[in-house]
Motif scaffolding. Structure first.
Motif, PDB file in Angstrom:
ATOM      1  N   ILE A  17       0.859  -1.183   0.000  1.00  0.00           N
ATOM      2  CA  ILE A  17       0.000   0.000   0.000  1.00  0.00           C
ATOM      3  C   ILE A  17       0.893   1.229   0.000  1.00  0.00           C
ATOM      4  O   ILE A  17       1.837   1.310   0.794  1.00  0.00           O
ATOM      5  CB  ILE A  17      -0.908   0.025   1.239  1.00  0.00           C
ATOM      6  N   GLU A  18       0.592   2.159  -0.882  1.00  0.00           N
ATOM      7  CA  GLU A  18       1.281   3.443  -0.871  1.00  0.00           C
ATOM      8  C   GLU A  18       0.286   4.492  -0.407  1.00  0.00           C
ATOM      9  O   GLU A  18      -0.796   4.631  -0.978  1.00  0.00           O
ATOM     10  CB  GLU A  18       1.805   3.797  -2.257  1.00  0.00           C
ATOM     11  N   ASN A  37     -11.279   0.915   3.757  1.00  0.00           N
ATOM     12  CA  ASN A  37     -10.381   0.842   4.908  1.00  0.00           C
ATOM     13  C   ASN A  37      -9.763  -0.553   4.897  1.00  0.00           C
ATOM     14  O   ASN A  37     -10.460  -1.537   4.669  1.00  0.00           O
ATOM     15  CB  ASN A  37     -11.142   1.062   6.210  1.00  0.00           C
ATOM     16  N   ILE A  38      -8.466  -0.622   5.138  1.00  0.00           N
ATOM     17  CA  ILE A  38      -7.742  -1.885   5.014  1.00  0.00           C
ATOM     18  C   ILE A  38      -6.995  -2.181   6.301  1.00  0.00           C
ATOM     19  O   ILE A  38      -6.367  -1.292   6.885  1.00  0.00           O
ATOM     20  CB  ILE A  38      -6.756  -1.811   3.833  1.00  0.00           C
ATOM     21  N   ARG A  39      -7.053  -3.445   6.731  1.00  0.00           N
ATOM     22  CA  ARG A  39      -6.257  -3.906   7.866  1.00  0.00           C
ATOM     23  C   ARG A  39      -5.205  -4.863   7.331  1.00  0.00           C
ATOM     24  O   ARG A  39      -5.531  -5.817   6.626  1.00  0.00           O
ATOM     25  CB  ARG A  39      -7.121  -4.625   8.890  1.00  0.00           C
ATOM     26  N   ILE A  40      -3.937  -4.585   7.653  1.00  0.00           N
ATOM     27  CA  ILE A  40      -2.854  -5.465   7.230  1.00  0.00           C
ATOM     28  C   ILE A  40      -2.007  -5.853   8.437  1.00  0.00           C
ATOM     29  O   ILE A  40      -1.818  -5.067   9.363  1.00  0.00           O
ATOM     30  CB  ILE A  40      -1.981  -4.843   6.123  1.00  0.00           C
ATOM     31  N   SER A  59       1.080  -4.484  12.932  1.00  0.00           N
ATOM     32  CA  SER A  59      -0.179  -4.506  12.196  1.00  0.00           C
ATOM     33  C   SER A  59      -0.690  -3.070  12.094  1.00  0.00           C
ATOM     34  O   SER A  59      -0.322  -2.207  12.881  1.00  0.00           O
ATOM     35  CB  SER A  59      -1.206  -5.406  12.864  1.00  0.00           C
ATOM     36  N   LEU A  60      -1.557  -2.860  11.105  1.00  0.00           N
ATOM     37  CA  LEU A  60      -1.954  -1.495  10.811  1.00  0.00           C
ATOM     38  C   LEU A  60      -3.373  -1.470  10.243  1.00  0.00           C
ATOM     39  O   LEU A  60      -3.773  -2.381   9.516  1.00  0.00           O
ATOM     40  CB  LEU A  60      -0.987  -0.940   9.758  1.00  0.00           C
ATOM     41  N   PHE A  61      -4.111  -0.437  10.599  1.00  0.00           N
ATOM     42  CA  PHE A  61      -5.420  -0.171  10.006  1.00  0.00           C
ATOM     43  C   PHE A  61      -5.273   1.122   9.219  1.00  0.00           C
ATOM     44  O   PHE A  61      -4.896   2.146   9.778  1.00  0.00           O
ATOM     45  CB  PHE A  61      -6.491  -0.015  11.095  1.00  0.00           C
ATOM     46  N   SER A  66      -6.833   7.762   2.757  1.00  0.00           N
ATOM     47  CA  SER A  66      -5.405   8.064   2.814  1.00  0.00           C
ATOM     48  C   SER A  66      -4.577   7.179   1.884  1.00  0.00           C
ATOM     49  O   SER A  66      -3.368   7.353   1.774  1.00  0.00           O
ATOM     50  CB  SER A  66      -4.891   7.937   4.250  1.00  0.00           C
ATOM     51  N   ILE A  67      -5.219   6.266   1.173  1.00  0.00           N
ATOM     52  CA  ILE A  67      -4.510   5.345   0.277  1.00  0.00           C
ATOM     53  C   ILE A  67      -4.397   5.947  -1.119  1.00  0.00           C
ATOM     54  O   ILE A  67      -5.386   6.400  -1.689  1.00  0.00           O
ATOM     55  CB  ILE A  67      -5.237   3.981   0.203  1.00  0.00           C
TER      56      ILE A  67
END
Length: 98
Positions: A17-18, A37-40, A59-61, A66-67
């Protein structure tokens, strides 16, 4: 809706993701919602020299707005499926407009 539907099919795959602030994050896609919204998890900051304070994050939400880009693994992309889904979405939009 097409992107949301597609991203749901590649959960548990590695993506990059950038963000709009130029931060690039590699990790395993765990979930996505209709707002993109993405959780990785198991993340790796690709430009760590600019963001050293994120070295310990695992980990990140990420909020959808913002993507900037989502880079997908080539083997996860089924071009025929995407083309068919795009056609169906365009047809549905045309029907709804009439």
């Amino acid at each position: 809706m097409l992107l949301y539907s597609f991203l749901k099919t590649i959960t548990e795959k590695e993506i990059v993701i950038e963000l709009k602030n130029d931060l690039k994050i590699r990790g395993t896609l765990k979930s996505v919602d209709q707002f993109h919204n993405i959780r990785i998890d198991d993340i790796q900051i690709m430009n760590l020299d600019q963001y050293p304070h994120l070295a310990a994050v695992k980990s990140l939400f990420v909020r959808g707005p913002s993507i900037r880009y989502v880079y997908l693994p080539k083997e996860a992309v089924d071009v025929d499926l995407l083309q068919e889904a795009s056609r169906r979405e365009a047809l549905n939009a045309k029907i709804m407009a009439n």
